[in-house]
Design an enzyme around this catalytic site. Structure first.
Site, PDB file in Angstrom:
ATOM      1  N   GLY A 156     -22.075   8.334 -70.146  1.00  0.00           N
ATOM      2  CA  GLY A 156     -23.356   9.018 -70.356  1.00  0.00           C
ATOM      3  C   GLY A 156     -24.381   8.827 -69.262  1.00  0.00           C
ATOM      4  O   GLY A 156     -25.579   9.034 -69.488  1.00  0.00           O
ATOM      5  N   SER A 157     -23.925   8.468 -68.046  1.00  0.00           N
ATOM      6  CA  SER A 157     -24.922   8.246 -66.984  1.00  0.00           C
ATOM      7  C   SER A 157     -25.617   9.542 -66.571  1.00  0.00           C
ATOM      8  O   SER A 157     -26.780   9.526 -66.167  1.00  0.00           O
ATOM      9  CB  SER A 157     -24.297   7.547 -65.768  1.00  0.00           C
ATOM     10  OG  SER A 157     -23.415   8.390 -65.095  1.00  0.00           O
ATOM     11  N   ASN A 158     -24.922  10.665 -66.661  1.00  0.00           N
ATOM     12  CA  ASN A 158     -25.580  11.938 -66.331  1.00  0.00           C
ATOM     13  C   ASN A 158     -26.665  12.278 -67.350  1.00  0.00           C
ATOM     14  O   ASN A 158     -27.760  12.697 -66.982  1.00  0.00           O
ATOM     15  CB  ASN A 158     -24.557  13.083 -66.257  1.00  0.00           C
ATOM     16  CG  ASN A 158     -23.891  13.150 -64.900  1.00  0.00           C
ATOM     17  OD1 ASN A 158     -24.463  13.657 -63.943  1.00  0.00           O
ATOM     18  ND2 ASN A 158     -22.694  12.597 -64.815  1.00  0.00           N
TER      19      ASN A 158
ATOM     20  N   MET B 181     -14.673  15.065 -72.687  1.00  0.00           N
ATOM     21  CA  MET B 181     -13.285  15.108 -72.242  1.00  0.00           C
ATOM     22  C   MET B 181     -12.396  16.027 -73.073  1.00  0.00           C
ATOM     23  O   MET B 181     -11.196  15.792 -73.205  1.00  0.00           O
ATOM     24  CB  MET B 181     -12.701  13.678 -72.243  1.00  0.00           C
ATOM     25  CG  MET B 181     -13.490  12.701 -71.409  1.00  0.00           C
ATOM     26  SD  MET B 181     -13.695  13.244 -69.697  1.00  0.00           S
ATOM     27  CE  MET B 181     -12.084  12.826 -69.052  1.00  0.00           C
TER      28      MET B 181
ATOM     29  N   LEU C 157     -11.478  20.323 -74.010  1.00  0.00           N
ATOM     30  CA  LEU C 157     -11.752  21.736 -73.737  1.00  0.00           C
ATOM     31  C   LEU C 157     -12.576  22.287 -74.895  1.00  0.00           C
ATOM     32  O   LEU C 157     -12.387  21.867 -76.037  1.00  0.00           O
ATOM     33  CB  LEU C 157     -10.444  22.518 -73.661  1.00  0.00           C
ATOM     34  CG  LEU C 157      -9.712  22.531 -72.323  1.00  0.00           C
ATOM     35  CD1 LEU C 157      -8.395  23.280 -72.461  1.00  0.00           C
ATOM     36  CD2 LEU C 157     -10.565  23.140 -71.219  1.00  0.00           C
TER      37      LEU C 157
ATOM     38  N   ASN D 155     -21.192  22.931 -67.431  1.00  0.00           N
ATOM     39  CA  ASN D 155     -20.467  21.672 -67.201  1.00  0.00           C
ATOM     40  C   ASN D 155     -20.758  21.169 -65.797  1.00  0.00           C
ATOM     41  O   ASN D 155     -21.108  21.940 -64.907  1.00  0.00           O
ATOM     42  CB  ASN D 155     -18.961  21.934 -67.349  1.00  0.00           C
ATOM     43  CG  ASN D 155     -18.130  20.666 -67.204  1.00  0.00           C
ATOM     44  OD1 ASN D 155     -18.504  19.601 -67.719  1.00  0.00           O
ATOM     45  ND2 ASN D 155     -17.019  20.762 -66.499  1.00  0.00           N
TER      46      ASN D 155
ATOM     47  N   HIS E 178     -18.898  18.987 -62.702  1.00  0.00           N
ATOM     48  CA  HIS E 178     -17.586  18.506 -62.268  1.00  0.00           C
ATOM     49  C   HIS E 178     -17.710  17.856 -60.893  1.00  0.00           C
ATOM     50  O   HIS E 178     -18.321  18.446 -59.994  1.00  0.00           O
ATOM     51  CB  HIS E 178     -16.575  19.660 -62.237  1.00  0.00           C
ATOM     52  CG  HIS E 178     -15.203  19.184 -61.913  1.00  0.00           C
ATOM     53  ND1 HIS E 178     -14.412  18.526 -62.832  1.00  0.00           N
ATOM     54  CD2 HIS E 178     -14.506  19.213 -60.754  1.00  0.00           C
ATOM     55  CE1 HIS E 178     -13.272  18.183 -62.246  1.00  0.00           C
ATOM     56  NE2 HIS E 178     -13.299  18.599 -60.998  1.00  0.00           N
TER      57      HIS E 178
HETATM   58  C1  GRF Z   1     -19.048  12.767 -64.291  1.00  0.00           C
HETATM   59  O1  GRF Z   1     -18.496  12.403 -63.050  1.00  0.00           O
HETATM   60  C2  GRF Z   1     -18.912  14.239 -64.547  1.00  0.00           C
HETATM   61  O2  GRF Z   1     -18.950  15.008 -63.392  1.00  0.00           O
HETATM   62  C3  GRF Z   1     -17.521  14.334 -65.153  1.00  0.00           C
HETATM   63  O3  GRF Z   1     -17.422  13.199 -65.954  1.00  0.00           O
HETATM   64  C4  GRF Z   1     -18.256  12.165 -65.454  1.00  0.00           C
HETATM   65  C5  GRF Z   1     -19.143  11.738 -66.577  1.00  0.00           C
HETATM   66  O4  GRF Z   1     -19.884  10.587 -66.266  1.00  0.00           O
HETATM   67  N1  GRF Z   1     -17.377  15.595 -65.854  1.00  0.00           N
HETATM   68  P1  GRF Z   1     -21.053  10.097 -67.233  1.00  0.00           P
HETATM   69  O5  GRF Z   1     -20.446   9.963 -68.617  1.00  0.00           O
HETATM   70  O6  GRF Z   1     -22.147  11.098 -67.183  1.00  0.00           O
HETATM   71  O7  GRF Z   1     -21.462   8.763 -66.672  1.00  0.00           O
END
Ligand code: GRF
Length: 187
Positions: A11-13, A82, A84, A99, A101
């Site tokens: 969940g860092s994003n 993770m 679809l 999304n 990526h």
């Molecule tokens: C990120 O690298 C994103 O691009 C990919 O999965 C990872 C998720 O990281 N789809 P986080 O859970 O947001 O730390």
């Protein structure tokens, strides 16, 4: 605009988006052990856990759909989700699911994109923000940013650069969508 974020792990994003000022109305997490659940509570963001393990996609997505309706969600932001997305959500939220990526799509699709690009020895990789469709890491591209891999750089260094670019690019892309929708609604 009401936003839901879907996540399965760290969940860092999502954390970066919240810290930069994006209002996430609800997080849907499909993994009861995911660290994102703690992050949600730190930020006082509602987090609903809907397990997907050993379940039919139509069944768990119907449950997700109920949550999305309850929160009147208009945009779904996938961030390390993770799975679809299946027809139940794709049909209801067509053009409203994005999304992130960690490669320059269409290169290096899949769950190990950062590692795959590094091992392949490419000199430039990057980050892609895209609308999703029924295929893995496919759909119209919204934004991309290149990340170079320099001679002698370690995998850890490269990975950190990718993640830092992710945090800024996702923020920029979501803001762009919010602004475009605001413009449309005032015209
Ligand atoms: C990120 O690298 C994103 O691009 C990919 O999965 C990872 C998720 O990281 N789809 P986080 O859970 O947001 O730390």
């Amino acid at each position: 605009m009401k936003i839901a974020a879907f996540a399965s792990g760290n969940g860092s994003n999502i954390n970066a988006l919240i810290e930069k000022g994006i209002k996430i109305d609800v997080i849907i997490c499909n993994n009861p052990q995911a660290f994102v659940i703690e992050r949600a509570s730190e930020h006082n963001v509602d987090c609903v856990v809907i397990t997907t393990k050993n379940r039919q996609i139509d069944d768990y997505e119907a449950e997700m759909y109920d949550v999305l309706k309850k929160y009147e969600i208009e945009l779904i932001v996938l961030a390390g989700y993770m799975k679809l997305v299946g027809p139940t959500l794709l049909n209801e939220y067509a053009g409203n699911i994005i999304n992130i990526h960690p490669s320059l799509l269409p290169a290096f699709k899949g769950a190990r994109a950062i590692e795959d690009a590094f091992k392949f020895g490419v000199k430039i990789s990057g980050v892609t923000i895209h609308y999703i469709d029924s295929e893995l890491d496919s759909g119209t591209i919204i934004m991309q940013e290149a990340v170079p891999i320099y001679e002698g750089e370690s995998f850890e260094q490269f990975k950190n650069k990718i993640h830092n670019v992710e945090y800024n690019l996702y923020y920029k892309a979501i803001n762009k969508i919010i602004e475009e929708r605001n413009e449309k609604s005032t015209n």
